[in-house]
Design a protein around this motif. Structure first.
Motif, PDB file in Angstrom:
ATOM      1  N   GLY A  14      -8.541  -1.618 -10.901  1.00  0.00           N
ATOM      2  CA  GLY A  14      -8.215  -2.813 -10.709  1.00  0.00           C
ATOM      3  C   GLY A  14      -7.497  -3.297  -9.642  1.00  0.00           C
ATOM      4  N   GLN A  15      -7.249  -2.405  -8.398  1.00  0.00           N
ATOM      5  CA  GLN A  15      -6.399  -2.816  -7.306  1.00  0.00           C
ATOM      6  C   GLN A  15      -7.270  -3.647  -6.458  1.00  0.00           C
ATOM      7  OE1 GLN A  15      -3.147  -1.791  -7.129  1.00  0.00           O
ATOM      8  NE2 GLN A  15      -3.489  -1.259  -9.415  1.00  0.00           N
ATOM      9  N   MET A  16      -6.536  -4.553  -5.634  1.00  0.00           N
ATOM     10  CA  MET A  16      -7.302  -5.511  -4.576  1.00  0.00           C
ATOM     11  C   MET A  16      -7.667  -4.499  -3.668  1.00  0.00           C
ATOM     12  SD  MET A  16      -6.729  -8.423  -5.810  1.00  0.00           S
ATOM     13  CE  MET A  16      -6.860  -9.278  -4.450  1.00  0.00           C
ATOM     14  N   PRO A  17      -9.124  -4.865  -3.212  1.00  0.00           N
ATOM     15  CA  PRO A  17      -9.622  -4.082  -2.213  1.00  0.00           C
ATOM     16  C   PRO A  17      -8.870  -3.743  -0.800  1.00  0.00           C
ATOM     17  CG  PRO A  17     -10.987  -5.799  -2.989  1.00  0.00           C
ATOM     18  CD  PRO A  17      -9.719  -6.088  -3.470  1.00  0.00           C
ATOM     19  N   ARG A  18      -8.182  -4.712  -0.329  1.00  0.00           N
ATOM     20  CA  ARG A  18      -7.296  -4.459   0.865  1.00  0.00           C
ATOM     21  C   ARG A  18      -6.445  -3.512   0.470  1.00  0.00           C
ATOM     22  NH1 ARG A  18      -5.177  -7.006   5.473  1.00  0.00           N
ATOM     23  NH2 ARG A  18      -3.878  -5.358   6.568  1.00  0.00           N
ATOM     24  N   THR A  19      -5.493  -3.401  -0.426  1.00  0.00           N
ATOM     25  CA  THR A  19      -4.496  -2.764  -0.988  1.00  0.00           C
ATOM     26  C   THR A  19      -5.134  -1.204  -1.084  1.00  0.00           C
ATOM     27  OG1 THR A  19      -3.226  -4.336  -1.967  1.00  0.00           O
ATOM     28  CG2 THR A  19      -2.777  -2.182  -2.722  1.00  0.00           C
ATOM     29  N   ALA A  20      -6.164  -1.272  -1.980  1.00  0.00           N
ATOM     30  CA  ALA A  20      -6.808   0.175  -1.980  1.00  0.00           C
ATOM     31  C   ALA A  20      -7.310   0.668  -0.772  1.00  0.00           C
ATOM     32  CB  ALA A  20      -8.205  -0.062  -2.846  1.00  0.00           C
ATOM     33  N   ALA A  21      -7.883  -0.002   0.007  1.00  0.00           N
ATOM     34  CA  ALA A  21      -8.179   0.563   1.385  1.00  0.00           C
ATOM     35  C   ALA A  21      -7.001   0.884   2.343  1.00  0.00           C
ATOM     36  CB  ALA A  21      -8.995  -0.369   2.051  1.00  0.00           C
ATOM     37  N   ASP A  22      -6.092   0.149   2.404  1.00  0.00           N
ATOM     38  CA  ASP A  22      -4.689   0.596   2.944  1.00  0.00           C
ATOM     39  C   ASP A  22      -4.149   1.880   2.308  1.00  0.00           C
ATOM     40  OD1 ASP A  22      -4.975  -1.394   4.756  1.00  0.00           O
ATOM     41  OD2 ASP A  22      -3.663  -2.476   4.008  1.00  0.00           O
ATOM     42  N   THR A  23      -4.140   1.909   0.968  1.00  0.00           N
ATOM     43  CA  THR A  23      -3.755   2.974   0.161  1.00  0.00           C
ATOM     44  C   THR A  23      -4.404   4.524   0.537  1.00  0.00           C
ATOM     45  OG1 THR A  23      -2.741   1.718  -1.565  1.00  0.00           O
ATOM     46  CG2 THR A  23      -2.977   4.078  -1.792  1.00  0.00           C
ATOM     47  N   ALA A  24      -5.751   4.294   0.657  1.00  0.00           N
ATOM     48  CA  ALA A  24      -6.677   5.272   0.932  1.00  0.00           C
ATOM     49  C   ALA A  24      -6.629   5.925   2.390  1.00  0.00           C
ATOM     50  CB  ALA A  24      -8.159   4.989   0.779  1.00  0.00           C
ATOM     51  N   ASP A  25      -6.168   4.849   3.172  1.00  0.00           N
ATOM     52  CA  ASP A  25      -5.782   5.478   4.757  1.00  0.00           C
ATOM     53  C   ASP A  25      -4.663   6.314   4.819  1.00  0.00           C
ATOM     54  OD1 ASP A  25      -7.956   4.098   5.745  1.00  0.00           O
ATOM     55  OD2 ASP A  25      -7.040   2.145   6.475  1.00  0.00           O
ATOM     56  N   ALA A  77       0.774  -1.249  -0.052  1.00  0.00           N
ATOM     57  CA  ALA A  77      -0.133  -0.169  -0.024  1.00  0.00           C
ATOM     58  C   ALA A  77       1.025   1.336   0.071  1.00  0.00           C
ATOM     59  CB  ALA A  77      -0.877   0.107   1.150  1.00  0.00           C
ATOM     60  N   GLY A  78       1.959   1.137   0.699  1.00  0.00           N
ATOM     61  CA  GLY A  78       2.894   2.414   0.751  1.00  0.00           C
ATOM     62  C   GLY A  78       3.711   2.682  -0.666  1.00  0.00           C
ATOM     63  N   ALA A  79       3.781   1.713  -1.143  1.00  0.00           N
ATOM     64  CA  ALA A  79       4.585   1.838  -2.395  1.00  0.00           C
ATOM     65  C   ALA A  79       3.419   2.212  -3.464  1.00  0.00           C
ATOM     66  CB  ALA A  79       5.141   0.482  -3.240  1.00  0.00           C
ATOM     67  N   LEU A  80       2.340   1.721  -3.353  1.00  0.00           N
ATOM     68  CA  LEU A  80       1.169   2.472  -4.313  1.00  0.00           C
ATOM     69  C   LEU A  80       0.988   3.891  -4.094  1.00  0.00           C
ATOM     70  CD1 LEU A  80      -0.931   1.885  -6.673  1.00  0.00           C
ATOM     71  CD2 LEU A  80      -2.336   1.001  -4.818  1.00  0.00           C
ATOM     72  N   ALA A  81       0.713   4.118  -2.696  1.00  0.00           N
ATOM     73  CA  ALA A  81       0.668   5.353  -2.282  1.00  0.00           C
ATOM     74  C   ALA A  81       1.530   6.425  -2.691  1.00  0.00           C
ATOM     75  CB  ALA A  81       0.304   5.619  -0.849  1.00  0.00           C
ATOM     76  N   THR A  82       2.763   6.096  -2.635  1.00  0.00           N
ATOM     77  CA  THR A  82       3.952   7.090  -2.959  1.00  0.00           C
ATOM     78  C   THR A  82       3.976   7.227  -4.505  1.00  0.00           C
ATOM     79  OG1 THR A  82       5.345   6.033  -1.196  1.00  0.00           O
ATOM     80  CG2 THR A  82       6.356   7.170  -2.904  1.00  0.00           C
ATOM     81  N   THR A  83       3.539   6.080  -5.160  1.00  0.00           N
ATOM     82  CA  THR A  83       3.497   6.450  -6.689  1.00  0.00           C
ATOM     83  C   THR A  83       2.359   7.392  -7.066  1.00  0.00           C
ATOM     84  OG1 THR A  83       4.429   4.057  -7.107  1.00  0.00           O
ATOM     85  CG2 THR A  83       3.112   5.334  -8.903  1.00  0.00           C
ATOM     86  N   VAL A  84       1.252   7.153  -6.635  1.00  0.00           N
ATOM     87  CA  VAL A  84      -0.023   7.966  -6.807  1.00  0.00           C
ATOM     88  C   VAL A  84       0.287   9.686  -6.344  1.00  0.00           C
ATOM     89  CG1 VAL A  84      -2.639   8.665  -6.308  1.00  0.00           C
ATOM     90  CG2 VAL A  84      -1.605   6.242  -6.650  1.00  0.00           C
ATOM     91  N   GLU A 114      -9.665   5.654  -2.943  1.00  0.00           N
ATOM     92  CA  GLU A 114     -10.060   4.160  -2.852  1.00  0.00           C
ATOM     93  C   GLU A 114     -10.890   3.788  -3.944  1.00  0.00           C
ATOM     94  OE1 GLU A 114     -11.950   0.820   0.312  1.00  0.00           O
ATOM     95  OE2 GLU A 114     -11.766   3.056   0.882  1.00  0.00           O
ATOM     96  N   PRO A 115     -12.063   4.579  -4.200  1.00  0.00           N
ATOM     97  CA  PRO A 115     -12.862   4.121  -5.473  1.00  0.00           C
ATOM     98  C   PRO A 115     -12.130   4.346  -6.655  1.00  0.00           C
ATOM     99  CG  PRO A 115     -13.705   6.293  -4.594  1.00  0.00           C
ATOM    100  CD  PRO A 115     -12.496   5.726  -3.631  1.00  0.00           C
ATOM    101  N   ILE A 116     -11.084   5.138  -7.145  1.00  0.00           N
ATOM    102  CA  ILE A 116     -10.215   5.491  -8.179  1.00  0.00           C
ATOM    103  C   ILE A 116      -9.449   4.239  -8.305  1.00  0.00           C
ATOM    104  CG2 ILE A 116      -8.455   6.821  -9.319  1.00  0.00           C
ATOM    105  CD1 ILE A 116      -9.715   9.260  -7.776  1.00  0.00           C
TER     106      ILE A 116
END
Length: 471
Positions: free
Chosen positions: A126-137, A55-62, A119-121
Motif C-alpha cells: 500500500g505504499q505510494m508509487p513514488r515512495t516505493a520506487a525511490d525506496t527500491a532505488d 523513502a530513506g526512512a522506509l528503506a532504513t526500516t526495511v 518495489e513490488p513488495i
C-alpha cells in the motif's frame, strides 16, 4: 589429615563491576555510534528533499528488519565463543568465528533478493508509487551492504568474546565519520562528486560497512595478540558440527529480534491510526528511549560474554556474581534515565519541535506525558534485554524465543489494543500496553534464567565442544 583448598578465591564484586564496565562501555559507545549513522542519514536526506527523506526512512526500516533477522547467527556466535574461551578451547573459538562468518555470508546472500524486489513488495503493502520506487532505488544499492554488515556483526561478536571491544568502538566511530563524509559528497554532489540523492546515501552505507569489515578483519588477523587465534586458518573448510550448532542457536535469536521489532512497528501503526500528532509524539519519545536502550544493550552484550566464560569454566558462583554486577550497572543506568525523563522531559521533547508550528503545543503536551510512561518502560525493557543477554551466554535461545513471542504478541499487543482503544486511553494506553508486554517478558526470561540454576549459584555444566577434524 589437613586438606588444603587450592581453588582460587572468589572475585570481588567490585571487580566484576569493573570488568563488565571495561568490556561494556566500548560496546555501548559503538551502539550509540550506529544510531548516529542513522540519524545523520535522516538529517542529510531531509535537507535534500522531502521525498528522499520519506523513502530513506522506509528503506532504513526495511533494511533493519532484514538485517536483524539474518544477524541471529552472528549474535549467537558471541555466547558460543565466550563459552569456548572459558574452557580454554582456542580451537573452538576460531571454529565458531569461521562458521559464524559462513552463516552470515549465506544469510546475507539469501536475503538480498528481498531487497532487490522491494518495489513490488512495497506497492502490495500500500505504499505510494513514488515512495516505493525511490525506496527500491536505495535498496538495490544498499543490499550490497548487507553481507559486509553481517560480517561486521560476526567479527564484533568474536572480538567481544575475546574482550577486545575498544577496536569495535573506534571502528564504528570511524564508520560514522566516513558515512557522514560520503553522504556529504554523494547525496549533494559536493567537491565535484556526482549528485546521486538517495542513491548516494545507499553507496555511502555500502562503502562504510565494507570499510568497517576490512578494518575488523585485519585487526582480528593481525592485531596485538590476535595471531594466536588464527581466525582465518582453513577459512574455506566447512566445519559441519559447529555450523549446525550455530545454525540451531542463531535462528531463534533472529526471530526473537524480529518479534520485538514487529511489536514496536505495530504500536507505531496504532499511533498513526489515532492521528499524526500522537504518531509524532510517539516517534520522538521512542527515539529517546532507543538511545538510552543502547546503554542496556551494550551491558547485556558484555554480560553475554562474562556469563559465557564462566559457563565454560563451569563456575556457577562467579557466573551468578557476573550477572548481578551487570544487573547493578543496568539498574544504575535505569535510575539515571528515569531522573532525566521525569526532570527534563519537557526540554527533551521540545528540542525535536519547531514551536512556531501550530501543532507543536499538542505534540509537546502528549510527548511529556509519554516521557513519564517511558520512565517505567525503561525499567522493564532493561530487565528483559539483560535476561536475554544472560541466556545467550548460556547458549539458550529457543525457549527465550517462545517466551518473548508470547510476551510481545500474546500479551503486549493485546494490552496495547485493550488499553489504547477498547478502554479509550489513547496513546498512553498503547505505551502502558508496551510496558505490560515487556514486564511479562522480563519476568518469564528471568525465571528461565533462575531455573537453569544460575541465580541459585549452582555449578553450570560446561557445553561440550563438538568434535571434528577441522582446526
Amino acid at each position: 589429615m589437613i586438606v588444603i583448598d587450592a581453588s582460587p578465591p572468589p572475585m570481588p564484586f567490585r571487580r566484576h563491576v569493573g570488568r563488565t564496565l571495561v568490556l561494556g562501555l566500548p560496546l555501548v559507545g559503538s551502539l550509540l555510534a550506529q544510531i548516529l549513522i542513522g540519524l545523520t542519514d535522516t538529517l542529510m536526506l531531509g535537507r535534500y528533499s522531502v521525498e528522499a527523506l520519506a523513502a530513506g526512512a522506509l528503506a532504513t526500516t526495511v533494511f533493519h528488519a532484514v538485517f536483524i533477522l539474518a544477524a541471529g547467527f552472528a549474535i549467537a556466535a558471541m555466547g558460543a565463543a565466550a563459552d569456548a574461551v572459558g574452557r580454554g578451547d582456542e580451537r573452538t573459538v576460531r571454529r565458531t568465528a569461521r562458521m559464524g562468518l559462513w552463516l552470515s555470508l549465506g544469510a546475507g546472500l539469501t536475503a538480498m533478493p528481498v531487497l532487490w524486489f522491494s518495489e513490488p513488495i512495497l506497492l502490495a503493502a500500500g505504499q505510494m508509487p513514488r515512495t516505493a520506487a525511490d525506496t527500491a532505488d536505495y535498496m538495490q544499492i544498499a543490499m550490497l551492504a548487507l553481507v559486509p554488515a553481517l560480517l561486521v556483526m560476526t567479527l564484533r561478536s568474536h572480538l567481544s568474546a575475546l574482550e577486545r571491544t575498544r577496536i569495535v568502538l573506534w571502528a564504528t566511530v570511524a564508520a560514522a565519520v566516513v558515512n557522514f563524509g560520503l553522504n556529504w559528497l554523494l547525496i549533494f554532489g559536493n567537491a565535484g562528486a556526482p549528485e546521486l540523492g538517495i542513491r548516494g546515501a545507499a553507496w555511502a552505507s555500502v562503502l562504510s560497512h565494507s570499510a568497517t569489515a576490512i578494518v575488523l578483519a585485519l585487526y582480528a588477523a593481525r592485531g596485538p595478540g590476535m595471531a594466536r587465534w588464527e581466525l582465518f586458518r582453513n577459512l574455506w573448510r566447512m566445519d559441519r558440527e559447529i555450523l549446525v550448532r550455530l545454525f540451531h542457536l542463531g535462528w531463534p535469536v533472529g526471530l526473537t529480534l524480529v518479534s520485538e521489532s514487529a511489536m514496536f512497528t505495530g504500536t507505531a501503526l496504532m499511533m498513526g491510526a489515532i492521528g499524526s500528532e500522537p504518531l509524532a509524539a510517539h516517534g520522538i519519545v521512542m527515539q529517546v528511549a532507543a538511545a538510552t536502550f543502547m546503554v542496556h544493550l551494550g551491558i547485556s552484550q558484555a554480560a553475554t560474554v562474562r556469563v559465557g566464560r564462566f559457563a565454560g569454566e563451569g563456575n556457577g558462583a562467579e557466573l551468578r556474581r557476573a550477572a548481578l554486577a551487570a544487573l547493578a550497572l543496568s539498574g544504575a543506568a535505569v535510575v539515571l534515565s528515569i531522573v532525566v525523563y521525569l526532570g527534563a522531559g519537557r526540554w527533551i521533547v521540545a528540542a525535536f519541535l519547531d514551536m512556531s508550528d501550530p501543532d507543536a503545543p499538542q505534540i509537546l503536551s502528549l510527548g511529556i506525558a509519554l516521557m513519564g510512561v517511558a520512565a517505567l518502560f525503561q525499567l522493564v525493557d532493561a530487565a528483559q534485554v539483560m535476561a536475554l543477554g544472560f541466556l545467550r551466554g548460556l547458549q539458550d535461545t529457543r525457549w527465550p524465543l517462545v517466551l518473548a513471542a508470547i510476551s510481545y504478541w500474546g500479551v503486549g499487543i493485546p494490552a496495547c489494543l485493550l488499553l489504547g482503544f477498547t478502554l479509550d486511553m489513547g496513546p498512553l494506553g498503547i505505551w502502558l500496553g508496551l510496558v505490560i508486554g515487556l514486564a511479562v517478558a522480563s519476568a518469564l526470561l528471568m525465571i528461565r534464567f533462575y531455573r537453569l540454576g544460575v541465580v541459585a549459584g549452582s555449578a553450570v555444566p560446561s557445553q561440550k565442544a563438538p568434535g571434528g577434524p577441522s582446526s
